[in-house]
Design an enzyme around this catalytic site. Structure first.
Site, PDB file in Angstrom:
ATOM      1  N   ASP A 290      -0.145   0.060  30.118  1.00 51.86           N
ATOM      2  CA  ASP A 290       0.335   0.163  28.755  1.00 51.86           C
ATOM      3  C   ASP A 290      -0.891   0.149  27.847  1.00 51.86           C
ATOM      4  OD1 ASP A 290       2.197   0.074  26.558  1.00 51.86           O
ATOM      5  OD2 ASP A 290       1.690  -2.043  26.359  1.00 51.86           O
TER       6      ASP A 290
ATOM      7  N   ASP B  11      -0.988  -0.534  23.815  1.00 58.01           N
ATOM      8  CA  ASP B  11      -1.030  -1.535  22.750  1.00 58.01           C
ATOM      9  C   ASP B  11      -0.718  -2.923  23.296  1.00 58.01           C
ATOM     10  OD1 ASP B  11      -1.259   0.332  20.289  1.00 58.01           O
ATOM     11  OD2 ASP B  11       0.409   1.164  21.438  1.00 58.01           O
TER      12      ASP B  11
ATOM     13  N   GLU C  61      -1.184  -4.379  18.289  1.00 64.54           N
ATOM     14  CA  GLU C  61       0.204  -4.739  18.032  1.00 64.54           C
ATOM     15  C   GLU C  61       0.361  -5.552  16.760  1.00 64.54           C
ATOM     16  OE1 GLU C  61       3.533  -3.516  18.800  1.00 64.54           O
ATOM     17  OE2 GLU C  61       2.588  -3.618  20.764  1.00 64.54           O
TER      18      GLU C  61
ATOM     19  N   GLY D  60      13.318  -0.930  16.899  1.00 65.35           N
ATOM     20  CA  GLY D  60      12.778  -0.815  15.560  1.00 65.35           C
ATOM     21  C   GLY D  60      13.649  -1.545  14.557  1.00 65.35           C
TER      22      GLY D  60
ATOM     23  N   ALA E 113       5.055   5.835   4.985  1.00 61.73           N
ATOM     24  CA  ALA E 113       4.159   4.858   4.364  1.00 61.73           C
ATOM     25  C   ALA E 113       3.705   3.825   5.390  1.00 61.73           C
ATOM     26  CB  ALA E 113       4.864   4.172   3.197  1.00 61.73           C
TER      27      ALA E 113
ATOM     28  N   THR F  19       2.074   5.064  27.226  1.00 60.76           N
ATOM     29  CA  THR F  19       2.279   4.353  25.973  1.00 60.76           C
ATOM     30  C   THR F  19       3.433   4.929  25.164  1.00 60.76           C
ATOM     31  OG1 THR F  19       1.217   3.745  23.868  1.00 60.76           O
ATOM     32  CG2 THR F  19       0.547   5.832  24.847  1.00 60.76           C
TER      33      THR F  19
ATOM     34  N   ASP G  33       2.418  -5.759  28.822  1.00 62.10           N
ATOM     35  CA  ASP G  33       2.380  -7.010  28.063  1.00 62.10           C
ATOM     36  C   ASP G  33       3.727  -7.376  27.465  1.00 62.10           C
ATOM     37  OD1 ASP G  33       2.263  -4.928  26.024  1.00 62.10           O
ATOM     38  OD2 ASP G  33       1.764  -6.536  24.624  1.00 62.10           O
TER      39      ASP G  33
END
Length: 225
Positions: free
Chosen positions: A17, A19, A26, A59, A80, A116, A174
């Site tokens: 992985d 991040d 992260e 999310g 943004a 990833t 992780d």
């Protein structure tokens, strides 16, 4: 720790992985999401971030939809967020401890790949600074498969592209979503918890190690503890 003394000798490929394992990004992504949601009066704390992003891969935009925020505003907030994330990446130290030396020790002994959920643009921005991509023969980012972790597709895709039997591959993750993806793909998985994922539910992991150096020592046949 999974395996007998010959486990490392049977390995051909290690799938990392990105991040939280290779690069310390992260926390920046958490900050960028937290700031994006705060503009709408929504608080994203560490526990919620781990649950929504690192355990379930959902999310947090549904929190805005629940408040009646229009999709066009959510898309603007997402854009943004992405700009803020890239800004934060430009100011931080990115490599996880022990990664540079560890990859040099592993390269040549194993085929190395990155799998990833990162989008191509931030991935490229990170690795333009991190300077480790030369160690890997394959890097799969989010646009190269349909279903993200915890679905097994990313790891199944990597194994297929490498042409390596699943039993001769090892995943280093992780997060809980990454562990679930690896195990659903039928792969051995060692977990190195990051600051955000420490205390996670990693009972299904073949090993839980404290840092990247422990992974390298374990593969050298020494005690990772």
């Amino acid at each position: 720790m999974r395996g007998d003394e010959g486990f490392a000798s049977r390995l051909v490929a290690i799938l990392f992985d990105n991040d939280g394992v290779l690069v310390d990004t992260e926390g920046y992504y958490f900050q960028a999401n937290r700031e994006a949601l705060a503009r709408f009066g929504v608080t994203l704390d560490r526990e919620a971030y781990v649950e929504l992003f690192l355990r379930d891969s959902r999310g947090a935009w549904d929190r805005l939809r629940a408040r009646g925020v229009a999709e066009r505003e959510i898309e603007a907030a997402r854009a943004a967020r992405d700009r803020r994330y890239e800004e934060l990446l430009g100011a931080g130290d990115l490599l996880m401890p022990g990664v540079a030396a560890g990859l040099e020790a592993l390269e040549g002994r194993f085929r190395l790949a990155i799998v990833t959920s990162s989008e191509p643009a931030p991935f490229a921005a990170v690795h333009a600074r991190a300077g480790i991509l030369q160690h890997f023969e394959l890097a799969l980012t989010r646009e190269q498969y349909d279903k993200a972790k915890p679905d097994p597709e990313p790891y199944l895709c990597a194994v297929r592209l490498l042409g390596v039997p699943p039993e001769r591959c090892l995943v280093v993750e992780d997060s809980e979503r990454g562990l679930r993806a690896a195990k659903a793909a039928g792969l051995a998985c060692w977990v190195v918890p990051s600051e955000l994922t420490r205390g996670g539910r990693f009972e299904d992991a073949d090993a839980v190690l404290e840092d990247f150096g422990a992974v390298v020592r374990a593969l050298a046949g020494t005690n990772p503890r």
